[in-house]
Motif scaffolding. Structure first.
Motif, PDB file in Angstrom:
ATOM      1  N   GLY A 141      -7.775 -12.797 -11.335  1.00  0.00           N
ATOM      2  CA  GLY A 141      -7.859 -13.350  -9.984  1.00  0.00           C
ATOM      3  C   GLY A 141      -6.850 -12.709  -9.056  1.00  0.00           C
ATOM      4  N   SER A 142      -7.289 -12.487  -7.810  1.00  0.00           N
ATOM      5  CA  SER A 142      -6.481 -11.915  -6.740  1.00  0.00           C
ATOM      6  C   SER A 142      -6.307 -10.402  -6.887  1.00  0.00           C
ATOM      7  CB  SER A 142      -5.099 -12.585  -6.658  1.00  0.00           C
ATOM      8  OG  SER A 142      -4.510 -12.304  -5.419  1.00  0.00           O
ATOM      9  N   CYS A 143      -6.528  -9.879  -8.062  1.00  0.00           N
ATOM     10  CA  CYS A 143      -6.228  -8.461  -8.283  1.00  0.00           C
ATOM     11  C   CYS A 143      -7.449  -7.549  -8.296  1.00  0.00           C
ATOM     12  CB  CYS A 143      -5.456  -8.281  -9.577  1.00  0.00           C
ATOM     13  SG  CYS A 143      -3.744  -8.725  -9.361  1.00  0.00           S
ATOM     14  N   THR A 144      -8.628  -8.096  -8.176  1.00  0.00           N
ATOM     15  CA  THR A 144      -9.860  -7.308  -8.096  1.00  0.00           C
ATOM     16  C   THR A 144      -9.911  -6.122  -9.048  1.00  0.00           C
ATOM     17  OG1 THR A 144      -9.846  -7.827  -5.748  1.00  0.00           O
ATOM     18  CG2 THR A 144     -11.570  -6.367  -6.502  1.00  0.00           C
ATOM     19  N   MET A 145     -10.157  -6.401 -10.317  1.00  0.00           N
ATOM     20  CA  MET A 145     -10.309  -5.345 -11.304  1.00  0.00           C
ATOM     21  C   MET A 145     -11.775  -4.957 -11.385  1.00  0.00           C
ATOM     22  SD  MET A 145      -7.498  -4.398 -12.712  1.00  0.00           S
ATOM     23  CE  MET A 145      -5.784  -4.943 -12.727  1.00  0.00           C
ATOM     24  N   LYS A 146     -12.236  -4.234 -10.358  1.00  0.00           N
ATOM     25  CA  LYS A 146     -13.637  -3.812 -10.364  1.00  0.00           C
ATOM     26  C   LYS A 146     -13.748  -2.432 -10.990  1.00  0.00           C
ATOM     27  CE  LYS A 146     -14.263  -3.960  -5.773  1.00  0.00           C
ATOM     28  NZ  LYS A 146     -14.929  -3.750  -4.482  1.00  0.00           N
ATOM     29  N   TYR A 147     -14.968  -2.025 -11.170  1.00  0.00           N
ATOM     30  CA  TYR A 147     -15.214  -0.702 -11.748  1.00  0.00           C
ATOM     31  C   TYR A 147     -14.619   0.390 -10.852  1.00  0.00           C
ATOM     32  CZ  TYR A 147     -17.792   3.407 -13.316  1.00  0.00           C
ATOM     33  OH  TYR A 147     -18.109   4.653 -13.764  1.00  0.00           O
ATOM     34  N   GLU A 160      -1.072 -18.996  21.333  1.00  0.00           N
ATOM     35  CA  GLU A 160      -0.532 -19.804  22.434  1.00  0.00           C
ATOM     36  C   GLU A 160       0.980 -19.949  22.325  1.00  0.00           C
ATOM     37  OE1 GLU A 160      -4.456 -22.611  23.279  1.00  0.00           O
ATOM     38  OE2 GLU A 160      -2.671 -23.494  22.324  1.00  0.00           O
ATOM     39  N   GLU A 161       1.447 -19.957  21.084  1.00  0.00           N
ATOM     40  CA  GLU A 161       2.891 -20.092  20.855  1.00  0.00           C
ATOM     41  C   GLU A 161       3.592 -18.736  20.901  1.00  0.00           C
ATOM     42  OE1 GLU A 161       4.638 -22.839  20.613  1.00  0.00           O
ATOM     43  OE2 GLU A 161       2.928 -24.199  20.694  1.00  0.00           O
ATOM     44  N   GLY A 162       2.838 -17.689  21.183  1.00  0.00           N
ATOM     45  CA  GLY A 162       3.443 -16.358  21.313  1.00  0.00           C
ATOM     46  C   GLY A 162       3.670 -15.637  19.999  1.00  0.00           C
ATOM     47  N   ALA A 163       3.116 -16.159  18.904  1.00  0.00           N
ATOM     48  CA  ALA A 163       3.321 -15.524  17.597  1.00  0.00           C
ATOM     49  C   ALA A 163       2.184 -14.558  17.268  1.00  0.00           C
ATOM     50  CB  ALA A 163       3.411 -16.604  16.516  1.00  0.00           C
ATOM     51  N   LEU A 164       2.444 -13.661  16.340  1.00  0.00           N
ATOM     52  CA  LEU A 164       1.409 -12.735  15.871  1.00  0.00           C
ATOM     53  C   LEU A 164       0.794 -13.274  14.588  1.00  0.00           C
ATOM     54  CD1 LEU A 164       3.328  -9.357  16.394  1.00  0.00           C
ATOM     55  CD2 LEU A 164       1.404 -10.207  17.769  1.00  0.00           C
ATOM     56  N   LEU A 165      -0.443 -12.838  14.316  1.00  0.00           N
ATOM     57  CA  LEU A 165      -1.116 -13.272  13.086  1.00  0.00           C
ATOM     58  C   LEU A 165      -1.246 -12.115  12.115  1.00  0.00           C
ATOM     59  CD1 LEU A 165      -2.287 -15.807  14.773  1.00  0.00           C
ATOM     60  CD2 LEU A 165      -4.068 -15.681  13.039  1.00  0.00           C
ATOM     61  N   TYR A 166      -0.675 -12.323  10.947  1.00  0.00           N
ATOM     62  CA  TYR A 166      -0.711 -11.272   9.929  1.00  0.00           C
ATOM     63  C   TYR A 166      -1.722 -11.638   8.847  1.00  0.00           C
ATOM     64  CZ  TYR A 166       0.604  -7.837   6.511  1.00  0.00           C
ATOM     65  OH  TYR A 166       0.551  -6.789   5.639  1.00  0.00           O
ATOM     66  N   TYR A 167      -2.586 -10.699   8.510  1.00  0.00           N
ATOM     67  CA  TYR A 167      -3.626 -10.956   7.509  1.00  0.00           C
ATOM     68  C   TYR A 167      -3.331 -10.192   6.230  1.00  0.00           C
ATOM     69  CZ  TYR A 167      -8.449 -11.307   5.667  1.00  0.00           C
ATOM     70  OH  TYR A 167      -9.562 -11.560   4.917  1.00  0.00           O
ATOM     71  N   ASP A 168      -3.126 -10.936   5.148  1.00  0.00           N
ATOM     72  CA  ASP A 168      -2.966 -10.307   3.846  1.00  0.00           C
ATOM     73  C   ASP A 168      -4.363 -10.007   3.313  1.00  0.00           C
ATOM     74  OD1 ASP A 168      -2.846  -9.799   1.127  1.00  0.00           O
ATOM     75  OD2 ASP A 168      -1.167 -11.162   0.769  1.00  0.00           O
ATOM     76  N   GLY A 169      -4.774  -8.750   3.468  1.00  0.00           N
ATOM     77  CA  GLY A 169      -6.123  -8.356   3.048  1.00  0.00           C
ATOM     78  C   GLY A 169      -6.113  -7.591   1.740  1.00  0.00           C
ATOM     79  N   ALA A 170      -5.097  -7.879   0.907  1.00  0.00           N
ATOM     80  CA  ALA A 170      -5.007  -7.203  -0.392  1.00  0.00           C
ATOM     81  C   ALA A 170      -6.361  -7.273  -1.087  1.00  0.00           C
ATOM     82  CB  ALA A 170      -3.938  -7.855  -1.262  1.00  0.00           C
ATOM     83  N   ASN A 171      -6.928  -8.448  -1.006  1.00  0.00           N
ATOM     84  CA  ASN A 171      -8.210  -8.667  -1.641  1.00  0.00           C
ATOM     85  C   ASN A 171      -9.227  -9.004  -0.557  1.00  0.00           C
ATOM     86  OD1 ASN A 171     -10.355  -9.536  -3.136  1.00  0.00           O
ATOM     87  ND2 ASN A 171      -9.063 -10.379  -4.737  1.00  0.00           N
ATOM     88  N   LEU A 172      -9.973  -8.000  -0.171  1.00  0.00           N
ATOM     89  CA  LEU A 172     -10.947  -8.187   0.912  1.00  0.00           C
ATOM     90  C   LEU A 172     -12.353  -8.321   0.335  1.00  0.00           C
ATOM     91  CD1 LEU A 172     -10.254  -7.992   4.042  1.00  0.00           C
ATOM     92  CD2 LEU A 172     -11.501  -5.849   4.010  1.00  0.00           C
ATOM     93  N   ASN A 173     -12.403  -8.543  -0.967  1.00  0.00           N
ATOM     94  CA  ASN A 173     -13.667  -8.392  -1.665  1.00  0.00           C
ATOM     95  C   ASN A 173     -14.749  -9.386  -1.254  1.00  0.00           C
ATOM     96  OD1 ASN A 173     -14.571  -6.385  -3.314  1.00  0.00           O
ATOM     97  ND2 ASN A 173     -14.592  -7.671  -5.141  1.00  0.00           N
ATOM     98  N   ALA A 174     -14.344 -10.466  -0.585  1.00  0.00           N
ATOM     99  CA  ALA A 174     -15.345 -11.479  -0.240  1.00  0.00           C
ATOM    100  C   ALA A 174     -15.988 -11.245   1.116  1.00  0.00           C
ATOM    101  CB  ALA A 174     -14.705 -12.861  -0.268  1.00  0.00           C
ATOM    102  N   ILE A 175     -15.355 -10.482   1.979  1.00  0.00           N
ATOM    103  CA  ILE A 175     -15.810 -10.508   3.379  1.00  0.00           C
ATOM    104  C   ILE A 175     -16.257  -9.165   3.949  1.00  0.00           C
ATOM    105  CG2 ILE A 175     -14.349 -12.517   3.868  1.00  0.00           C
ATOM    106  CD1 ILE A 175     -12.666 -10.426   5.595  1.00  0.00           C
ATOM    107  N   MET A 176     -16.171  -8.097   3.153  1.00  0.00           N
ATOM    108  CA  MET A 176     -16.537  -6.768   3.676  1.00  0.00           C
ATOM    109  C   MET A 176     -17.946  -6.777   4.274  1.00  0.00           C
ATOM    110  SD  MET A 176     -15.343  -3.931   0.941  1.00  0.00           S
ATOM    111  CE  MET A 176     -16.132  -4.752  -0.447  1.00  0.00           C
ATOM    112  N   ALA A 216      -2.641 -23.325 -13.717  1.00  0.00           N
ATOM    113  CA  ALA A 216      -3.705 -22.579 -13.018  1.00  0.00           C
ATOM    114  C   ALA A 216      -4.281 -21.426 -13.841  1.00  0.00           C
ATOM    115  CB  ALA A 216      -3.164 -22.041 -11.696  1.00  0.00           C
ATOM    116  N   MET A 217      -5.600 -21.253 -13.680  1.00  0.00           N
ATOM    117  CA  MET A 217      -6.303 -20.078 -14.203  1.00  0.00           C
ATOM    118  C   MET A 217      -7.141 -19.555 -13.042  1.00  0.00           C
ATOM    119  SD  MET A 217      -7.726 -21.163 -17.926  1.00  0.00           S
ATOM    120  CE  MET A 217      -7.641 -22.933 -17.778  1.00  0.00           C
ATOM    121  N   MET A 218      -6.797 -18.372 -12.583  1.00  0.00           N
ATOM    122  CA  MET A 218      -7.427 -17.849 -11.379  1.00  0.00           C
ATOM    123  C   MET A 218      -8.391 -16.723 -11.780  1.00  0.00           C
ATOM    124  SD  MET A 218      -5.296 -15.951  -8.540  1.00  0.00           S
ATOM    125  CE  MET A 218      -5.450 -16.295  -6.829  1.00  0.00           C
TER     126      MET A 218
END
Ligand code: PLP
Length: 481
Positions: free
Chosen positions: A70-76, A233-249, A417-419
């Motif tokens: 889990g989280s590490c995407t061990m694909k072919y 609105e609060e002036g902050a930036l949004l950072y996206y951890d896309g290490a694992n993008l496998n669900a949304i490409m 946990a088992m992911m």
């Protein structure tokens, strides 16, 4: 038990013969010359080869079996990628070669950037990062520099959910940010009320919020648009951890969700090998207003020529020698070209596979967040723990059946946990086999727990002291006298 190559050593054995001529050492300072002969193993070529083959046979990799980490995407990792990355034109190219002589390599990097811009929705991209954590560091340096350039110096805090990957607080911390933890709600998602309170209590002090979506529970953050609005609105930036993008490409993008900065792991989503400390790649994408903060050189195209640009107004500087791990970039680009329009299908299959497994396994293991998942899901071993068997032991037992264990004890908000992340590469037959083994182990816990408690039965080393092994790594052979 495997012997060390030193133990296999026999005096006088040799694989090759080097000339016996004494080297001329006159020009080397005395203090650099060794006093004693080096202790080296002496074996024939055939024995050396057998030794290293034996070691490699002990290794488990995605080529040897199912690896639902889990989280590490061990694909072919398609073998054609390896071939392409090994082409002489790439491997013999010197990184200091003039741009004119390296048009092919620069074109490849530029086009990979363009493809990743499309996948993420971002406006500019750097390929320099050599891992996910390195991409995060680069992204956080951009955040820091952005507020410095804007003379908004009170923003010293970064909000991170309690389900986040450990590298998130580590990267923000390394940039000198203070971490503020936001809780997950009962649905396993960022608690928007808690987030609002944090923003209220830290007016003008939040630099960014780092999020993973789908998060590490494999769940899509339904309130992401509201969260993005709140942060902006609060002036902050949004950072996206896309290490694992496998669900949304190809389905949605971090840009659509409202993110400003994203890092990707080519060694996860884009099928390049990882693990064993091998080279990875963690490209970083940013929205238009952060474009001039990217590390140098920026790979660009003027309509005729590809070139490296060093003159970038607010650049954070260099984060890696030359252009990054080029061979990895070749492999990822090959994968993207090969999939073409079917990148989206990879994501859809990954999500389907994860849901299929989740539904089959939730009758045997607890599923604390019982919702439709994305590319992965997290089970809890609490039911088994009540019988005296821990998740660690279930993981070890899986090894007896030649399955790599899933990620365990992460995310921290799920006990035992088992992911599990099956990825899109596996067949239904393989998924069913794994499901059967997991069910078999669940039954063993009920009927013959000692089988599980004493696992693994097949491995050369049963249980290692992981902390000690990591903290006090001892890889040197010491000659015994
Ligand atoms: C793997 C991972 C990282 C870190 O990537 P590395 O390449 O191991 O540094 C960060 N965040 C998430 C969600 C990950 O899965």
């Amino acid at each position: 038990m495997t012997k060390l190559i030193f133990e296999k050593s026999q005096k006088g054995m040799t694989a090759i013969s080097i000339t016996n001529e004494k080297l001329d050492t006159n020009y080397i300072d005395e203090k650099f010359l060794r006093k004693n002969e080096p202790v080296l193993p002496e074996v024939t070529e055939l024995e050396a080869m057998r030794h290293f083959k034996e070691l490699s046979d002990k290794n488990f990799c995605v080529e040897s079996g199912f690896y639902p980490l889990g989280s590490c995407t061990m694909k072919y990792n398609p073998k054609v990628n390896e071939y392409l990355a090994s082409l002489e034109g790439f491997t013999n190219l010197h990184p200091l070669q003039d741009d004119e002589d390296a048009q092919g390599a620069l074109e490849l990097m530029y086009k990979l950037q363009e493809a990743l811009k499309e996948v993420t929705g971002m406006d500019a991209m750097t390929l320099q990062g050599s891992a996910g954590a390195h991409g995060e560091l680069c992204g956080m340096m951009i955040v820091k520099h952005y507020f410095k350039v804007n003379n908004d110096l009170k923003r010293t805090k970064v909000i991170i959910p309690d389900s986040a990957h450990g590298t998130n607080p580590a990267s923000a911390g390394m940039c000198g940010f203070e971490i503020v933890k936001v809780q997950s709600n009962e649905k396993g998602q960022v608690d928007v009320e808690d987030l609002k309170t944090i923003f209220e209590n830290n007016k003008g002090e939040i630099a960014a919020i780092m999020m993973t979506n789908p998060n590490t529970l494999g769940l899509f953050e339904e309130n992401i648009s509201e969260i993005a609005k709140l942060a902006h609105e609060e002036g902050a930036l949004l950072y996206y951890d896309g290490a694992n993008l496998n669900a949304i490409m190809g389905i949605t993008t971090p840009k659509v969700m409202g993110f400003d900065i994203v890092h990707l792991n080519l060694h996860k989503t884009f099928s390049t090998p990882h693990g064993g400390g091998g080279p990875g790649a963690g490209p970083v994408g940013v929205v238009e207003k952060l474009k001039d903060f990217l590390p140098i050189p920026v790979i660009d195209f003027d309509g005729q020529k590809y070139f490296r640009k060093y003159n970038v107004k607010n650049t954070i500087g260099k984060i890696k020698e030359f252009q990054g791990n080029f061979g990895v970039l070749v492999k990822a680009y090959a994968y993207i070209l090969m999939r073409g329009n079917t990148l989206k299908e990879a994501s859809m299959d990954a999500v389907l596979n994860a849901n299929y497994m989740k539904e089959k396994l939730k009758k045997y293991y607890e599923l604390p967040y019982d919702y439709t998942c994305m590319h992965e899901f997290v089970l809890s071993g609490d039911k088994q723990k009540s019988k005296g068997v821990h998740t660690l032991e279930i993981a070890k037992r899986l090894m007896d059946f030649k399955y790599h264990p899933p990620t365990v004890y992460f995310p921290l908000i799920v006990s035992e946990a088992m992911m599990i992340e099956p990825t899109e590469s596996e067949t239904k037959q393989r998924l069913d086999e794994f499901i059967d083994i997991m069910i078999k182990i669940a039954k063993e816990v009920e009927e013959s727990p000692e089988n599980v408690l004493s696992a693994p039965h097949c491995a050369p080393v049963k249980r290692v002291d992981e902390t000690n092994a990591a903290r006090h790594l001892d890889l040197r052979y010491k000659e015994e006298n």
